[in-house]
Design a protein around this motif. Structure first.
Motif, PDB file in Angstrom:
ATOM      1  N   LEU A  67       0.836  -1.201   0.000  1.00  0.00           N
ATOM      2  CA  LEU A  67       0.000   0.000   0.000  1.00  0.00           C
ATOM      3  C   LEU A  67       0.871   1.251   0.000  1.00  0.00           C
ATOM      4  O   LEU A  67       0.618   2.190  -0.765  1.00  0.00           O
ATOM      5  N   ASN A  68       1.914   1.264   0.820  1.00  0.00           N
ATOM      6  CA  ASN A  68       2.828   2.409   0.844  1.00  0.00           C
ATOM      7  C   ASN A  68       3.548   2.570  -0.490  1.00  0.00           C
ATOM      8  O   ASN A  68       3.755   3.688  -0.964  1.00  0.00           O
ATOM      9  N   LEU A  69       3.925   1.457  -1.095  1.00  0.00           N
ATOM     10  CA  LEU A  69       4.573   1.498  -2.401  1.00  0.00           C
ATOM     11  C   LEU A  69       3.628   2.036  -3.470  1.00  0.00           C
ATOM     12  O   LEU A  69       4.028   2.837  -4.318  1.00  0.00           O
ATOM     13  N   LEU A  70       2.364   1.634  -3.413  1.00  0.00           N
ATOM     14  CA  LEU A  70       1.355   2.139  -4.349  1.00  0.00           C
ATOM     15  C   LEU A  70       1.147   3.637  -4.165  1.00  0.00           C
ATOM     16  O   LEU A  70       1.071   4.394  -5.142  1.00  0.00           O
ATOM     17  N   ILE A  71       1.084   4.084  -2.928  1.00  0.00           N
ATOM     18  CA  ILE A  71       0.923   5.515  -2.649  1.00  0.00           C
ATOM     19  C   ILE A  71       2.125   6.296  -3.170  1.00  0.00           C
ATOM     20  O   ILE A  71       1.965   7.353  -3.789  1.00  0.00           O
ATOM     21  N   ALA A  72       3.339   5.776  -2.954  1.00  0.00           N
ATOM     22  CA  ALA A  72       4.537   6.450  -3.464  1.00  0.00           C
ATOM     23  C   ALA A  72       4.530   6.500  -4.984  1.00  0.00           C
ATOM     24  O   ALA A  72       4.915   7.510  -5.590  1.00  0.00           O
ATOM     25  N   GLY A  73       4.076   5.439  -5.619  1.00  0.00           N
ATOM     26  CA  GLY A  73       3.975   5.417  -7.077  1.00  0.00           C
ATOM     27  C   GLY A  73       2.960   6.427  -7.596  1.00  0.00           C
ATOM     28  O   GLY A  73       3.209   7.107  -8.596  1.00  0.00           O
ATOM     29  N   LEU A  74       1.829   6.525  -6.919  1.00  0.00           N
ATOM     30  CA  LEU A  74       0.809   7.511  -7.316  1.00  0.00           C
ATOM     31  C   LEU A  74       1.313   8.936  -7.133  1.00  0.00           C
ATOM     32  O   LEU A  74       1.086   9.799  -7.981  1.00  0.00           O
ATOM     33  N   ILE A  75       2.004   9.173  -6.033  1.00  0.00           N
ATOM     34  CA  ILE A  75       2.560  10.504  -5.793  1.00  0.00           C
ATOM     35  C   ILE A  75       3.578  10.857  -6.875  1.00  0.00           C
ATOM     36  O   ILE A  75       3.583  11.968  -7.399  1.00  0.00           O
ATOM     37  N   SER A  76       4.425   9.884  -7.237  1.00  0.00           N
ATOM     38  CA  SER A  76       5.419  10.159  -8.269  1.00  0.00           C
ATOM     39  C   SER A  76       4.765  10.381  -9.627  1.00  0.00           C
ATOM     40  O   SER A  76       5.205  11.232 -10.402  1.00  0.00           O
ATOM     41  N   ALA A  77       3.690   9.659  -9.927  1.00  0.00           N
ATOM     42  CA  ALA A  77       2.988   9.858 -11.198  1.00  0.00           C
ATOM     43  C   ALA A  77       2.349  11.243 -11.256  1.00  0.00           C
ATOM     44  O   ALA A  77       2.429  11.938 -12.276  1.00  0.00           O
ATOM     45  N   VAL A  78       1.734  11.666 -10.154  1.00  0.00           N
ATOM     46  CA  VAL A  78       1.117  12.997 -10.114  1.00  0.00           C
ATOM     47  C   VAL A  78       2.183  14.082 -10.222  1.00  0.00           C
ATOM     48  O   VAL A  78       2.020  15.058 -10.967  1.00  0.00           O
ATOM     49  N   CYS A  79       3.288  13.913  -9.504  1.00  0.00           N
ATOM     50  CA  CYS A  79       4.372  14.898  -9.576  1.00  0.00           C
ATOM     51  C   CYS A  79       4.957  14.982 -10.979  1.00  0.00           C
ATOM     52  O   CYS A  79       5.233  16.075 -11.476  1.00  0.00           O
ATOM     53  N   THR A  80       5.132  13.842 -11.628  1.00  0.00           N
ATOM     54  CA  THR A  80       5.663  13.827 -12.990  1.00  0.00           C
ATOM     55  C   THR A  80       4.725  14.559 -13.934  1.00  0.00           C
ATOM     56  O   THR A  80       5.158  15.362 -14.773  1.00  0.00           O
ATOM     57  N   GLY A  81       3.429  14.310 -13.812  1.00  0.00           N
ATOM     58  CA  GLY A  81       2.449  14.999 -14.652  1.00  0.00           C
ATOM     59  C   GLY A  81       2.428  16.498 -14.412  1.00  0.00           C
ATOM     60  O   GLY A  81       2.349  17.289 -15.367  1.00  0.00           O
ATOM     61  N   LEU A  82       2.504  16.907 -13.153  1.00  0.00           N
ATOM     62  CA  LEU A  82       2.494  18.334 -12.837  1.00  0.00           C
ATOM     63  C   LEU A  82       3.756  19.033 -13.332  1.00  0.00           C
ATOM     64  O   LEU A  82       3.691  20.160 -13.838  1.00  0.00           O
ATOM     65  N   ILE A  83       4.896  18.374 -13.212  1.00  0.00           N
ATOM     66  CA  ILE A  83       6.137  18.967 -13.706  1.00  0.00           C
ATOM     67  C   ILE A  83       6.087  19.097 -15.224  1.00  0.00           C
ATOM     68  O   ILE A  83       6.512  20.108 -15.794  1.00  0.00           O
ATOM     69  N   SER A  84       5.543  18.082 -15.890  1.00  0.00           N
ATOM     70  CA  SER A  84       5.415  18.144 -17.348  1.00  0.00           C
ATOM     71  C   SER A  84       4.479  19.276 -17.764  1.00  0.00           C
ATOM     72  O   SER A  84       4.749  19.999 -18.733  1.00  0.00           O
ATOM     73  N   LEU A  85       3.380  19.437 -17.044  1.00  0.00           N
ATOM     74  CA  LEU A  85       2.448  20.520 -17.336  1.00  0.00           C
ATOM     75  C   LEU A  85       3.115  21.875 -17.130  1.00  0.00           C
ATOM     76  O   LEU A  85       2.977  22.781 -17.958  1.00  0.00           O
ATOM     77  N   PHE A  86       3.863  22.019 -16.047  1.00  0.00           N
ATOM     78  CA  PHE A  86       4.586  23.260 -15.792  1.00  0.00           C
ATOM     79  C   PHE A  86       5.597  23.532 -16.897  1.00  0.00           C
ATOM     80  O   PHE A  86       5.777  24.669 -17.328  1.00  0.00           O
ATOM     81  N   TRP A  87       6.251  22.476 -17.376  1.00  0.00           N
ATOM     82  CA  TRP A  87       7.229  22.613 -18.454  1.00  0.00           C
ATOM     83  C   TRP A  87       6.562  23.182 -19.709  1.00  0.00           C
ATOM     84  O   TRP A  87       7.118  24.023 -20.396  1.00  0.00           O
ATOM     85  N   LYS A  88       5.352  22.704 -20.001  1.00  0.00           N
ATOM     86  CA  LYS A  88       4.624  23.208 -21.172  1.00  0.00           C
ATOM     87  C   LYS A  88       4.196  24.656 -20.970  1.00  0.00           C
ATOM     88  O   LYS A  88       4.241  25.462 -21.897  1.00  0.00           O
ATOM     89  N   VAL A  89       3.785  25.006 -19.749  1.00  0.00           N
ATOM     90  CA  VAL A  89       3.302  26.355 -19.459  1.00  0.00           C
ATOM     91  C   VAL A  89       4.419  27.387 -19.627  1.00  0.00           C
ATOM     92  O   VAL A  89       4.186  28.485 -20.133  1.00  0.00           O
ATOM     93  N   ILE A  90       5.642  27.042 -19.239  1.00  0.00           N
ATOM     94  CA  ILE A  90       6.730  28.011 -19.353  1.00  0.00           C
ATOM     95  C   ILE A  90       7.345  28.031 -20.753  1.00  0.00           C
ATOM     96  O   ILE A  90       8.321  28.721 -20.994  1.00  0.00           O
TER      97      ILE A  90
END
Length: 89
Positions: A7-30
């Motif tokens: 469960l902790n591993l799944l949560i860490a994976g979800l957090i990393s997926a969300v962070c990756t998506g947000l960083i990619s979105l920020f990259w496009k915005v700038i």
């Protein structure tokens, strides 16, 4: 115990997926443009590695504290330590 770890591993994976998506979105915005496949791989590994390292180091800090390793450290040569503390006053 294994289910809690998974469960902790799944949560860490979800957090990393969300962070990756947000960083990619920020990259496009700038104005950085679309992220190629190699960029996605590098970004995902970087985020996952950072989260894993933080998780591991916090786990080691809690383990050290629980098992009493922090109390066994000799701080007599610490330059910020007062002499009065060494004498027990």
């Amino acid at each position: 115990m294994a289910s809690r770890f998974l469960l902790n591993l799944l949560i860490a994976g979800l957090i990393s997926a969300v962070c990756t998506g947000l960083i990619s979105l920020f990259w496009k915005v700038i104005g950085g443009g679309d992220l190629p496949l190699h960029g996605w791989i590098a970004l995902s590994l970087g985020v996952l590695g950072t989260i894993s390292l933080a998780w591991l180091l916090m786990g080691l800090a809690f383990k050290s504290s629980r098992e009493g390793w922090d109390e066994g450290v000799d701080n007599s040569l610490d330059p910020g330590r007062d002499q009065a503390e060494d004498d027990g006053r």
